[in-house]
Design an enzyme around this catalytic site. Structure first.
Site, PDB file in Angstrom:
ATOM      1  N   ARG A 163      -2.004  -0.738  -8.502  1.00 54.21           N
ATOM      2  CA  ARG A 163      -3.426  -0.518  -8.012  1.00 54.21           C
ATOM      3  C   ARG A 163      -3.509   1.061  -7.978  1.00 54.21           C
ATOM      4  O   ARG A 163      -2.543   1.846  -7.602  1.00 54.21           O
ATOM      5  CB  ARG A 163      -3.704  -0.790  -6.635  1.00 54.21           C
ATOM      6  CG  ARG A 163      -4.882  -0.406  -6.107  1.00 54.21           C
ATOM      7  CD  ARG A 163      -5.100  -0.472  -4.699  1.00 54.21           C
ATOM      8  NE  ARG A 163      -4.791  -1.951  -4.146  1.00 54.21           N
ATOM      9  CZ  ARG A 163      -4.534  -2.352  -2.774  1.00 54.21           C
ATOM     10  NH1 ARG A 163      -4.082  -1.557  -2.173  1.00 54.21           N
ATOM     11  NH2 ARG A 163      -4.277  -3.565  -2.718  1.00 54.21           N
ATOM     12  N   ASP A 215       0.894  -1.492  -0.056  1.00 57.55           N
ATOM     13  CA  ASP A 215      -0.083   0.059  -0.110  1.00 57.55           C
ATOM     14  C   ASP A 215       0.804   1.381   0.401  1.00 57.55           C
ATOM     15  O   ASP A 215       1.864   1.214   0.453  1.00 57.55           O
ATOM     16  CB  ASP A 215      -0.784   0.046   1.172  1.00 57.55           C
ATOM     17  CG  ASP A 215      -2.116  -0.990   1.070  1.00 57.55           C
ATOM     18  OD1 ASP A 215      -2.506  -1.496  -0.044  1.00 57.55           O
ATOM     19  OD2 ASP A 215      -2.477  -1.215   2.152  1.00 57.55           O
TER      20      ASP A 215
END
Length: 302
Positions: free
Chosen positions: A179, A129
């Site tokens: 992402r 992330d």
């Protein structure tokens, strides 16, 4: 204004400590799949039965000690093993600060490589992330180092950052699995678009850049305009369904998630669990302040 208030609260360590002790009863259960990996497994099984994929995230960030970082790293390994044991259609997501990045890059790298070793053993993909801008360069650097060792490693690019397109271009040699997200942290206008329109237009350009490069693209959005743009782009350029997916957060637009899956798109749900949920929850409320109603309901029920 409310968005800035909730983002400020997300960084308050006293409130985080209180929330951790109180549990997810403050309304967070809508967005968090319980405290344990067992509760996360149960949630993912239910999602899988509905045709949805998942990525599991053990909540936590900014580990303040090696002991905390070690504990999170062990929990990540446990989550990978649970994914394999229960044959879940799921990946793992993690934050580098949760495994010690603020203590030392060497510590975070050591933990990450150990986690990736277990992931490789069980054939589970992992995504790093992206956090706030102060950790941006280190995160990209660590991703580059570890991507060469672990093929099924992805990371996140935030559309509100001006530099995002250039960073995608610089990573092309890695054939990155990315992402793409709007971005959920409070950043200076010196580095990030201050308005939704600028961010959305940039988001669309990044989706096009990544998809047309031939690299795998996860479009993480709850915005119907961004979803429609992606659908049109892949149709026009005959991009195969195996090259991209949509992603949404657990508890947000669940019916829309099922609709996309029924339309034949790969739809992945970000499923967080754990007791360190407060910062994550505050960012979800900052994205949509109306979600604050769930906090009030949670308190009034007690």
């Amino acid at each position: 204004m409310l968005r800035h208030v909730f983002l400020f609260l997300s960084q308050n360590k006293t409130l985080t400590k209180f929330a951790k002790a109180y549990g997810t009863r403050l309304g967070a259960r809508r967005f968090v799949a319980g405290d344990t990996i067992e509760s996360a497994v149960k949630t993912v099984k239910r999602l899988n039965r509905s045709g949805l994929c998942a990525t599991i995230d053990y909540l936590g960030e900014y580990a303040a000690s090696e002991k905390e970082a070690n504990q999170v790293a062990e929990e990540c390994k446990k989550a990978i093993q649970a994914i394999a044991e229960h044959q879940l259609n799921s990946e793992l997501s993690l934050k580098l600060t949760s495994i010690g990045l603020d203590l030392s890059e060497e510590l975070a790298l050591t933990h990450l490589r150990a986690i990736l070793s277990v992931a490789k053993q069980y054939d589970v993909a992992v995504t790093i992330d992206m956090e706030d801008y102060s950790h941006y360069e280190q995160t990209l650097s660590i991703y580059r180092q570890c991507k060469q060792e672990f093929e099924k490693l992805g990371t996140v690019i935030q559309a509100y950052l001006y530099r995002a397109a250039e960073d995608i271009r610089k990573m092309r040699d890695l054939k990155p699995n990315l992402r793409l997200v709007k971005g959920a942290y409070k950043e200076s206008a010196a580095v990030a678009f201050p308005d939704k329109r600028g961010t959305d237009l940039h988001f669309q350009s990044l989706i096009k850049l990544q998809l047309l490069s031939g690299n795998y693209t996860a479009v993480a959005t709850h915005d119907d305009d961004i979803i429609a743009f992606t659908k049109q782009l892949v149709a026009e350029h005959q991009i195969p369904a195996s090259q991209f997916e949509f992603q949404m957060l657990y508890g947000i637009r669940p019916e829309r998630q099922k609709e996309l899956a029924k339309e034949g798109y790969r739809m992945r749900v970000y499923v967080p669990y754990g007791t360190d949920w407060f910062s994550y929850f505050m960012r979800r409320i900052a994205e949509r302040p109306a979600n604050a109603a769930f906090v009030l309901k949670g308190i009034l029920k007690k």
